[in-house]
Design a protein around this motif. Structure first.
Motif, mmCIF file in Angstrom:
data_model
loop_
_atom_site.group_PDB
_atom_site.id
_atom_site.type_symbol
_atom_site.label_atom_id
_atom_site.label_comp_id
_atom_site.label_asym_id
_atom_site.label_seq_id
_atom_site.Cartn_x
_atom_site.Cartn_y
_atom_site.Cartn_z
ATOM 1 N N UNK A 82 76.394 37.308 -4.012
ATOM 2 C CA UNK A 82 75.774 36.468 -3.006
ATOM 3 C C UNK A 82 76.080 37.045 -1.640
ATOM 4 N N UNK A 83 75.110 36.964 -0.757
ATOM 5 C CA UNK A 83 75.316 37.402 0.616
ATOM 6 C C UNK A 83 75.303 36.174 1.513
ATOM 7 N N UNK A 84 76.352 36.050 2.313
ATOM 8 C CA UNK A 84 76.416 34.979 3.308
ATOM 9 C C UNK A 84 76.166 35.597 4.678
ATOM 10 N N UNK A 85 75.480 34.894 5.550
ATOM 11 C CA UNK A 85 75.161 35.471 6.858
ATOM 12 C C UNK A 85 76.385 35.700 7.743
ATOM 13 N N UNK A 86 77.432 34.903 7.540
ATOM 14 C CA UNK A 86 78.654 35.035 8.346
ATOM 15 C C UNK A 86 79.863 34.680 7.475
ATOM 16 N N UNK A 87 81.064 35.062 7.888
ATOM 17 C CA UNK A 87 82.259 34.650 7.143
ATOM 18 C C UNK A 87 82.408 33.125 7.048
ATOM 19 N N UNK A 88 82.084 32.410 8.111
ATOM 20 C CA UNK A 88 82.160 30.948 8.072
ATOM 21 C C UNK A 88 81.177 30.381 7.050
#
Length: 159
Positions: free
Chosen positions: A97-103
């Motif tokens: 999965x790719x998240x746009x930011x660490x948060x």
């Protein structure tokens, strides 16, 4: 880390690595292998590889072919959260999965404690309601069965 603790306080295993510069990819590969190894007794449910934004040069280690292969081969799901929304790296393409930011990665993999408590309470109330209705129904069925027996007994006695 703060976002995870805000949402749902859990144990977090950290594997310190460099996230930029020569050798960072190798350190991240060692961390992934370490978490996946049999010697790591309590395996995490998920691995987040995270780094805030930076220049293209700062993020180059996340385009490393060996790192991409290790991310793809991991038995533990990996969330890639490198840079900002507009940054894309090779490990973003091979991670689970790719998240746009660490948060955002922290929010994706961590439930919100108060929401879980609310959901559990609602499910508990529904279960109690259903069980109480089932008990009432069974009592009615038993009353009807017992009345039939009495009727049968009474009719047999009258003859």
């Amino acid at each position: 880390i703060n976002r995870i603790r805000d949402r749902f306080p859990i144990n977090i295993d950290l594997w310190p690595t460099s996230v930029q510069g020569k050798g960072a990819a190798k350190m991240i590969i060692e961390a992934i292998k370490g978490f996946n190894s049999n010697s790591f007794r309590l395996k995490p449910d998920v691995i987040i590889i995270a780094r805030g934004g930076g220049s293209v040069e700062d993020l180059m280690e996340f385009n490393n072919e060996d790192l991409a292969k290790e991310v793809f081969a991991s038995k533990i799901p990996i969330v890639s959260a490198i840079g900002h929304e507009t940054d894309t790296n090779i490990i973003d393409l091979v991670s689970d999965l790719r998240a746009p930011t660490p948060t955002a990665a922290a929010e994706i993999v961590t439930p919100e404690r108060l929401e879980l408590i609310k959901d559990i309470k609602l499910l508990s109330e529904r279960l109690n309601y259903l069980l109480n209705n089932k008990i009432k129904l069974l009592k009615k069925v038993n009353v009807v069965k017992s009345k039939r027996k009495k009727c049968l007994i009474i009719s047999l006695e009258r003859k």
